[in-house]
Every structure is written in structure tokens, then in C-alpha cells.
Design a protein around this motif. Structure first.
Motif, PDB file in Angstrom:
ATOM      1  N   MET A   1     -68.029   9.481  43.742  1.00 53.17           N
ATOM      2  CA  MET A   1     -68.510   9.109  42.422  1.00 53.17           C
ATOM      3  C   MET A   1     -68.182  10.194  41.413  1.00 53.17           C
ATOM      4  O   MET A   1     -68.291  11.386  41.708  1.00 53.17           O
ATOM      5  CB  MET A   1     -70.031   8.911  42.459  1.00 53.17           C
ATOM      6  N   ARG A   2     -67.787   9.754  40.218  1.00 53.18           N
ATOM      7  CA  ARG A   2     -67.565  10.682  39.113  1.00 53.18           C
ATOM      8  C   ARG A   2     -68.410  10.190  37.945  1.00 53.18           C
ATOM      9  O   ARG A   2     -68.277   9.043  37.500  1.00 53.18           O
ATOM     10  CB  ARG A   2     -66.081  10.755  38.760  1.00 53.18           C
ATOM     11  N   LEU A   3     -69.299  11.066  37.469  1.00 53.97           N
ATOM     12  CA  LEU A   3     -70.304  10.708  36.469  1.00 53.97           C
ATOM     13  C   LEU A   3     -70.119  11.577  35.237  1.00 53.97           C
ATOM     14  O   LEU A   3     -69.839  12.776  35.343  1.00 53.97           O
ATOM     15  CB  LEU A   3     -71.701  10.925  37.052  1.00 53.97           C
ATOM     16  N   VAL A   4     -70.278  10.963  34.058  1.00 52.41           N
ATOM     17  CA  VAL A   4     -70.185  11.720  32.811  1.00 52.41           C
ATOM     18  C   VAL A   4     -71.342  11.364  31.888  1.00 52.41           C
ATOM     19  O   VAL A   4     -72.031  10.350  32.073  1.00 52.41           O
ATOM     20  CB  VAL A   4     -68.851  11.449  32.060  1.00 52.41           C
TER      21      VAL A   4
ATOM     22  N   GLU B   1     -83.261  12.652  39.276  1.00 52.22           N
ATOM     23  CA  GLU B   1     -84.580  12.534  39.894  1.00 52.22           C
ATOM     24  C   GLU B   1     -84.594  11.498  41.013  1.00 52.22           C
ATOM     25  O   GLU B   1     -85.479  11.530  41.878  1.00 52.22           O
ATOM     26  CB  GLU B   1     -85.629  12.184  38.831  1.00 52.22           C
ATOM     27  N   SER B   2     -83.654  10.580  41.003  1.00 51.94           N
ATOM     28  CA  SER B   2     -83.554   9.548  42.050  1.00 51.94           C
ATOM     29  C   SER B   2     -82.117   9.507  42.574  1.00 51.94           C
ATOM     30  O   SER B   2     -81.552   8.428  42.764  1.00 51.94           O
ATOM     31  CB  SER B   2     -83.958   8.179  41.492  1.00 51.94           C
ATOM     32  N   TRP B   3     -81.557  10.667  42.811  1.00 52.33           N
ATOM     33  CA  TRP B   3     -80.121  10.755  43.058  1.00 52.33           C
ATOM     34  C   TRP B   3     -79.678   9.983  44.296  1.00 52.33           C
ATOM     35  O   TRP B   3     -78.670   9.284  44.274  1.00 52.33           O
ATOM     36  CB  TRP B   3     -79.677  12.207  43.139  1.00 52.33           C
TER      37      TRP B   3
ATOM     38  N   GLN C   1     -76.631   5.454  46.349  1.00 56.88           N
ATOM     39  CA  GLN C   1     -76.518   4.291  47.233  1.00 56.88           C
ATOM     40  C   GLN C   1     -76.181   3.040  46.433  1.00 56.88           C
ATOM     41  O   GLN C   1     -75.375   2.211  46.867  1.00 56.88           O
ATOM     42  CB  GLN C   1     -77.821   4.093  48.003  1.00 56.88           C
ATOM     43  N   TRP C   2     -76.786   2.898  45.255  1.00 56.78           N
ATOM     44  CA  TRP C   2     -76.499   1.736  44.404  1.00 56.78           C
ATOM     45  C   TRP C   2     -75.027   1.738  43.979  1.00 56.78           C
ATOM     46  O   TRP C   2     -74.360   0.690  44.011  1.00 56.78           O
ATOM     47  CB  TRP C   2     -77.405   1.758  43.173  1.00 56.78           C
TER      48      TRP C   2
ATOM     49  N   ASN D   1     -72.154  -1.120  45.128  1.00 59.65           N
ATOM     50  CA  ASN D   1     -71.558  -1.947  44.079  1.00 59.65           C
ATOM     51  C   ASN D   1     -70.188  -1.438  43.642  1.00 59.65           C
ATOM     52  O   ASN D   1     -69.725  -1.758  42.543  1.00 59.65           O
ATOM     53  CB  ASN D   1     -72.501  -1.993  42.872  1.00 59.65           C
ATOM     54  N   ASP D   2     -69.526  -0.698  44.509  1.00 60.49           N
ATOM     55  CA  ASP D   2     -68.256  -0.068  44.153  1.00 60.49           C
ATOM     56  C   ASP D   2     -67.225  -1.076  43.650  1.00 60.49           C
ATOM     57  O   ASP D   2     -66.594  -0.861  42.606  1.00 60.49           O
ATOM     58  CB  ASP D   2     -67.697   0.687  45.359  1.00 60.49           C
TER      59      ASP D   2
END
Length: 288
Positions: free
Chosen positions: A1-4, A38-40, A45-46, A50-51
Motif C-alpha cells: 500500500m502507498r498512502l498520501v 489509530e486503526s491501522w 486489511q480493508w 478491496n485491492d
């Protein structure tokens, strides 16, 4: 995952395009990226479940290059930094190789974005490119063998340093204050989870000033690697979701060069890392 952090909204990156987290989850997840930590585990997993749908949605999403990115961790509660964590960096400053991690702090108010401009408080500001660890869940007494399970991901940081304040007597010097002026902790552009890397313990980072390479290293050269740092820190303090650990800078800083190199107004500092991308920070004079 890559998050911005895309202009204040959490977004996922697929092949250079963005997917808004709130829209894709029908409001299940917050737009505020710092709340996701806080819910990493549940959030991760989500994303994995859903990838395929998320990738399909990304085809019509905006290009990451068209969006102004903010820090992927804008409000960390704790920011740890490790000094002298590359042998050549210790040697270039004439310091002993440490036997335990040398830890100081950068205060959270120093955090800024990967393309933000930084005001130079003096003519003594230096650069330090670093890999930055983002903690994904509370960690107390974590062993090195399990440390990566507590890491949300990796990003880049600049440990900008006002060397006159840092080195002024009396000892011990003011490391934390010297490295915590406003804007002295650019972070970003992407948070990449450990599985994005062929080996998260061997990530290349580099730093260019006005197009000239100043620093380049691989994190496999760290004296104390990420698992060791998580083990050491969590044996003393509780690491919290969204906390940052600046892992140390390689050799090549400006302060020990001959002639000395310091940051000046209009300079362009580009900090890059495998799978994370590049930060591009500029510098200005004080307005007052």
C-alpha cells in the motif's frame, strides 16, 4: 500500500493515480490521514481485501503529480530521531561509533510537507536526508524479531539542523531545539508499507542540493536497523500509532564539507527514496 495526504484528504496511490479513501469506502474511513493510524491493521486489511476494486477505481483518478501533497503523518504525538547511525557519517564528524542508539527528539510542530517552503532562521542551516519509520500500533517491549509488525510504513524526512544552536556551549548541546524550528521536519511524499519493498531493511535514499548529489546510501548500512530501533525505543517508552522515527542520516552533510555547505534562500533540496518518491523543498528568508 502507498498512502498520501492529498491536500488534506487521505488517498491511496496506484500506478501514479489517486483513490480518495472516503469516497472509495463510502465514508467508512476518515479523510484525515492521521486518524487512519489509530486503526491501522483494520484499515490495511480493508485495502488488501478491496485491492482489485481500488485499482479499477484508480484508472479515472487524478495523477499524483497534479495534487499538492501534505505530510503523510501531519500530527505525530512523538518524533524520535537517531544520531550517528551510519558509520561514515560518524567518522566524517570525528565522532565515536555508538554502542547504543543515540536518541533525541524533533518536536511535532516542526513537521511540514514534502513540497513546502522552509524559512531559514539563520545562515547555519544544514540538511540531513533520512528514512523515517511510521509506527502503526502501540508498542511496548517489542522484540526485534517482531518489530516490523508494529510498523505502518516508511517515508522520507529531512532532519534540518541549525548548527550554531546545535553546537553552542555548554554541553550537552541543544540538539532537539536546533532541529525543531518551524518547518525543520519535512516528511513525505508517500507512506509505503513494508511489503512494498523487496527488502524493507535495504532502502536506497539520496539527497540533491540544487541538482548536485550530496548524500546517497542504503539503509542496510545502518548501525542500528529498524527492528533494533523499535526494540530499543519500545523498551523505554510506549510507541504510539503515527509516531515517527527518523533513523539517521548518511555521510555527506554540508556542515563538515570543505568548503562548508549551508542552505540558502532559493535553494532546492530534493530528497528521494525507493518506492517512496521525492520531496522537493525550497527555502526563503524570514519576512521580518
Amino acid at each position: 500500500m502507498r498512502l498520501v495526504n492529498a491536500a488534506g484528504r487521505a488517498a491511496l496511490v496506484f500506478d501514479g493515480r489517486l483513490v480518495d479513501v472516503v469516497s472509495a469506502s463510502a465514508g467508512r474511513w476518515s479523510a484525515r490521514v492521521h486518524e487512519l493510524y489509530e486503526s491501522w491493521d483494520t484499515f490495511s486489511q480493508w485495502v488488501r481485501r478491496n485491492d482489485a476494486q481500488l485499482r479499477a477505481r484508480a484508472v479515472n483518478g487524478p495523477q499524483i503529480s497534479d495534487v499538492r501533497l501534505a505530510a503523510p503523518v501531519p500530527f505525530p504525538r512523538q518524533v524520535f530521531a537517531i544520531g550517528l547511525n551510519y558509520r561514515e557519517h560518524a567518522r566524517e564528524g570525528g565522532a565515536e561509533i555508538p554502542s547504543t542508539p543515540m536518541v533525541f527528539t524533533k518536536f511535532p510542530s516542526a513537521i511540514t510537507g514534502p513540497t513546502d517552503s522552509v524559512v531559514l532562521p539563520s545562515q547555519y542551516v544544514d540538511f540531513e536526508a533520512e528514512l523515517v519509520v511510521v509506527i502503526g500500533k502501540p508498542a511496548e517491549g517489542v522484540g526485534a524479531h517482531e518489530a516490523w509488525h508494529y510498523v505502518a510504513g516508511l517515508t522520507l524526512g529531512q532532519d534540518l539542523s541549525e548548527r550554531a544552536v546545535q553546537t553552542a556551549p555548554p554541553k550537552p548541546q541543544q540538539y532537539s531545539l536546533a532541529k525543531s524550528y518551524r518547518g525543520f521536519a519535512p516528511v513525505g511524499p508517500v507512506l509505503a508499507t513494508p511489503d512494498e519493498f523487496a527488502n524493507p531493511d535495504d532502502v536506497e535514499i539520496s539527497c540533491h542540493l540544487n541538482g548536485v548529489e550530496m548524500q546517497r546510501a542504503r539503509t542496510s548500512d545502518l548501525i542500528f536497523d529498524v527492528p533494533h530501533l523499535v526494540e530499543y525505543l519500545s523498551s523505554i517508552v510506549t510507541l504510539l500509532p503515527g509516531d515517527l522515527v527518523f533513523t539517521g542520516t548518511p555521510s555527506g552533510i554540508g556542515w563538515v564539507r570543505d568548503p562548508r555547505v549551508v542552505l540558502r534562500p532559493d535553494d532546492v533540496l530534493v530528497t528521494s527514496g525507493d518506492r517512496i518518491g521525492s520531496m522537493r523543498n525550497t527555502f526563503t528568508r524570514p519576512t521580518k
